[in-house]
Each structure stands twice: as structure tokens, then as C-alpha cells.
Design a protein around this motif. Structure first.
Motif, PDB file in Angstrom:
ATOM      1  N   GLY A  80      10.471  17.787 -14.187  1.00  0.00           N
ATOM      2  CA  GLY A  80       9.977  18.145 -15.541  1.00  0.00           C
ATOM      3  C   GLY A  80       8.938  16.881 -15.856  1.00  0.00           C
ATOM      4  N   LEU A  81       8.214  16.414 -14.900  1.00  0.00           N
ATOM      5  CA  LEU A  81       7.555  15.156 -14.852  1.00  0.00           C
ATOM      6  C   LEU A  81       6.008  15.741 -14.430  1.00  0.00           C
ATOM      7  N   ASN A  82       5.276  15.209 -14.772  1.00  0.00           N
ATOM      8  CA  ASN A  82       3.731  15.697 -14.454  1.00  0.00           C
ATOM      9  C   ASN A  82       3.350  14.534 -13.225  1.00  0.00           C
ATOM     10  N   PRO A  83       3.052  14.887 -12.051  1.00  0.00           N
ATOM     11  CA  PRO A  83       2.728  14.019 -10.959  1.00  0.00           C
ATOM     12  C   PRO A  83       1.775  13.092 -11.145  1.00  0.00           C
ATOM     13  N   GLU A  84       0.853  13.320 -12.135  1.00  0.00           N
ATOM     14  CA  GLU A  84      -0.506  12.531 -12.394  1.00  0.00           C
ATOM     15  C   GLU A  84       0.074  11.196 -13.122  1.00  0.00           C
ATOM     16  N   ASP A  85       1.161  11.364 -13.549  1.00  0.00           N
ATOM     17  CA  ASP A  85       1.534  10.299 -14.345  1.00  0.00           C
ATOM     18  C   ASP A  85       2.122   9.138 -13.549  1.00  0.00           C
ATOM     19  N   ALA A  86       2.447   9.375 -12.244  1.00  0.00           N
ATOM     20  CA  ALA A  86       2.844   8.519 -11.335  1.00  0.00           C
ATOM     21  C   ALA A  86       1.874   7.198 -11.081  1.00  0.00           C
ATOM     22  N   ASN A  87       0.369   7.533 -11.206  1.00  0.00           N
ATOM     23  CA  ASN A  87      -0.456   6.707 -11.055  1.00  0.00           C
ATOM     24  C   ASN A  87      -0.338   5.352 -12.247  1.00  0.00           C
TER      25      ASN A  87
ATOM     26  N   LEU B  51      10.962   6.545  -7.307  1.00  0.00           N
ATOM     27  CA  LEU B  51       9.907   6.629  -8.278  1.00  0.00           C
ATOM     28  C   LEU B  51      10.122   7.505  -9.518  1.00  0.00           C
ATOM     29  N   ILE B  52      10.665   8.555  -9.033  1.00  0.00           N
ATOM     30  CA  ILE B  52      10.910   9.647 -10.127  1.00  0.00           C
ATOM     31  C   ILE B  52      11.931   8.950 -11.209  1.00  0.00           C
ATOM     32  N   ASN B  53      12.798   8.485 -10.646  1.00  0.00           N
ATOM     33  CA  ASN B  53      14.015   7.826 -11.682  1.00  0.00           C
ATOM     34  C   ASN B  53      12.934   6.815 -12.675  1.00  0.00           C
ATOM     35  N   TRP B  54      11.925   6.090 -12.121  1.00  0.00           N
ATOM     36  CA  TRP B  54      11.269   5.263 -12.652  1.00  0.00           C
ATOM     37  C   TRP B  54      10.351   5.659 -13.880  1.00  0.00           C
ATOM     38  N   MET B  55       9.903   6.818 -13.411  1.00  0.00           N
ATOM     39  CA  MET B  55       8.790   7.868 -14.513  1.00  0.00           C
ATOM     40  C   MET B  55       9.859   8.289 -15.469  1.00  0.00           C
ATOM     41  N   GLN B  56      11.002   8.711 -15.302  1.00  0.00           N
ATOM     42  CA  GLN B  56      12.137   9.201 -16.174  1.00  0.00           C
ATOM     43  C   GLN B  56      12.312   8.285 -17.344  1.00  0.00           C
ATOM     44  N   ARG B  57      12.591   6.994 -16.727  1.00  0.00           N
ATOM     45  CA  ARG B  57      12.793   5.871 -17.652  1.00  0.00           C
ATOM     46  C   ARG B  57      11.781   5.527 -18.382  1.00  0.00           C
ATOM     47  N   ASP B  58      10.524   5.502 -17.794  1.00  0.00           N
ATOM     48  CA  ASP B  58       9.265   5.105 -18.531  1.00  0.00           C
ATOM     49  C   ASP B  58       9.094   6.267 -19.735  1.00  0.00           C
ATOM     50  N   ARG B  59       9.199   7.570 -19.389  1.00  0.00           N
ATOM     51  CA  ARG B  59       8.755   8.516 -20.107  1.00  0.00           C
ATOM     52  C   ARG B  59       9.901   8.318 -21.459  1.00  0.00           C
TER      53      ARG B  59
ATOM     54  N   ASP C 227       0.628  -1.228   0.001  1.00  0.00           N
ATOM     55  CA  ASP C 227      -0.030  -0.043  -0.142  1.00  0.00           C
ATOM     56  C   ASP C 227       0.981   1.263  -0.050  1.00  0.00           C
ATOM     57  N   TRP C 228       2.336   1.199  -0.264  1.00  0.00           N
ATOM     58  CA  TRP C 228       3.041   2.225  -0.434  1.00  0.00           C
ATOM     59  C   TRP C 228       2.541   3.389  -1.243  1.00  0.00           C
ATOM     60  N   GLN C 229       2.662   4.756  -0.724  1.00  0.00           N
ATOM     61  CA  GLN C 229       2.287   5.956  -1.550  1.00  0.00           C
ATOM     62  C   GLN C 229       3.245   6.881  -1.518  1.00  0.00           C
ATOM     63  N   PRO C 230       3.511   7.523  -2.367  1.00  0.00           N
ATOM     64  CA  PRO C 230       4.435   8.798  -2.518  1.00  0.00           C
ATOM     65  C   PRO C 230       4.214   9.693  -1.327  1.00  0.00           C
ATOM     66  N   SER C 231       5.106  10.359  -0.925  1.00  0.00           N
ATOM     67  CA  SER C 231       5.119  11.443   0.188  1.00  0.00           C
ATOM     68  C   SER C 231       4.133  12.696  -0.428  1.00  0.00           C
ATOM     69  N   ASN C 232       3.786  13.624   0.423  1.00  0.00           N
ATOM     70  CA  ASN C 232       3.073  14.899   0.316  1.00  0.00           C
ATOM     71  C   ASN C 232       4.245  15.755  -0.504  1.00  0.00           C
ATOM     72  N   VAL C 233       5.297  15.738  -0.804  1.00  0.00           N
ATOM     73  CA  VAL C 233       6.160  16.558  -1.361  1.00  0.00           C
ATOM     74  C   VAL C 233       6.383  15.872  -2.696  1.00  0.00           C
ATOM     75  N   PHE C 234       6.070  14.759  -3.012  1.00  0.00           N
ATOM     76  CA  PHE C 234       6.387  14.154  -4.205  1.00  0.00           C
ATOM     77  C   PHE C 234       5.753  14.873  -5.535  1.00  0.00           C
ATOM     78  N   PRO C 235       4.551  15.455  -5.560  1.00  0.00           N
ATOM     79  CA  PRO C 235       4.310  16.370  -6.737  1.00  0.00           C
ATOM     80  C   PRO C 235       5.261  17.336  -7.202  1.00  0.00           C
ATOM     81  N   ASP C 236       5.584  18.091  -5.787  1.00  0.00           N
ATOM     82  CA  ASP C 236       6.776  18.991  -6.218  1.00  0.00           C
ATOM     83  C   ASP C 236       8.092  18.624  -6.777  1.00  0.00           C
ATOM     84  N   LEU C 237       8.418  17.555  -6.362  1.00  0.00           N
ATOM     85  CA  LEU C 237       9.703  16.625  -6.723  1.00  0.00           C
ATOM     86  C   LEU C 237       9.412  16.519  -8.238  1.00  0.00           C
ATOM     87  N   CYS C 238       8.544  15.928  -8.743  1.00  0.00           N
ATOM     88  CA  CYS C 238       8.139  15.529  -9.984  1.00  0.00           C
ATOM     89  C   CYS C 238       8.148  16.900 -10.975  1.00  0.00           C
TER      90      CYS C 238
END
Length: 116
Positions: free
Chosen positions: A19-26, A53-61, A4-15
Motif C-alpha cells: 500500500g505504499l508509493n514506490p516514489e516515496d522511497a527516495n 525499507l518498507i517498514n521504515w516507509m510505513q513508520r514514516d507514513r 550507495d545501496w539501492q532497493p532491488s528491482n522488485v521493490f516497487p512491486d513490494l511497495c
């Protein structure tokens, strides 16, 4: 990592800073959690999981764009379609050089002339 892990409250700002869209994390969260659940005994703090997770999203993109960008600087050669992927810094330099030429092939010198 736990199911049930979820990113932290600051994750959207980190995204956004990356240069990432936080909505893409889902879209990649399930694969990310599944991958790290399969690595028993791995423990990280919340900030590190966010970073992974940010690194994962960058690789996916990068994969979605058909290439691995400057993540590790790797070039894996032709993709399944036979098209070559960018070779890295040398390829980027060649692209930038080509972009500074006009249609006749001459260097664009208007900007340069002002400094000569």
C-alpha cells in the motif's frame, strides 16, 4: 549496508503490495541508509534490506499522519499539540460501532433486518 545501496528491482512491486508509493522511497532513503550505516557489522541480504525499507516507509507514513498505526500496536499518548492518538484496536472498534449508527444514535438496521 553501504553508502550507495539501492532497493532491488522488485521493490516497487513490494511497495505497491504494502500500500505504499514506490516514489516515496527516495524521500526516506538517505535517513534509512544513514541509520543502518551507523550500525557497524550489520549484514542483511537484499530482500531483507528491501523489507526493512518498507517498514521504515510505513513508520514514516504513520508519523506523517500523526499516529503510529498497527505497527507494533503502540500508543504514545498525546502528541505535541495535545491531541490524543488512537489507542489501538479498542479505539478502532469504537469508531466502527459509531459509524454503524445513524444520526439519531440508533443502530443502522436496514442491512441487519435482511438477515433477521
Amino acid at each position: 549496508m553501504y553508502l550507495d545501496w539501492q532497493p532491488s528491482n522488485v521493490f516497487p512491486d513490494l511497495c505497491r503490495r504494502s500500500g505504499l508509493n514506490p516514489e516515496d522511497a527516495n524521500a526516506c532513503l538517505g535517513g534509512f541508509i544513514s541509520h543502518y550505516l551507523s550500525t557497524p557489522g550489520r549484514t542483511e541480504n537484499q530482500a531483507r534490506w528491501d523489507s526493512l525499507l518498507i517498514n521504515w516507509m510505513q513508520r514514516d507514513r504513520a508519523k506523517a499522519q500523526g499516529r503510529l498505526q498497527a505497527i507494533g500496536g503502540r500508543n504514545y499518548g498525546p502528541d505535541q499539540s495535545g491531541a490524543s492518538k488512537p489507542a489501538g484496536p479498542a479505539q478502532r472498534a469504537a469508531e466502527l460501532a459509531a459509524a454503524t449508527r445513524d444520526e439519531s444514535g440508533d443502530w443502522l438496521s436496514e442491512e441487519y433486518d435482511q438477515f433477521a
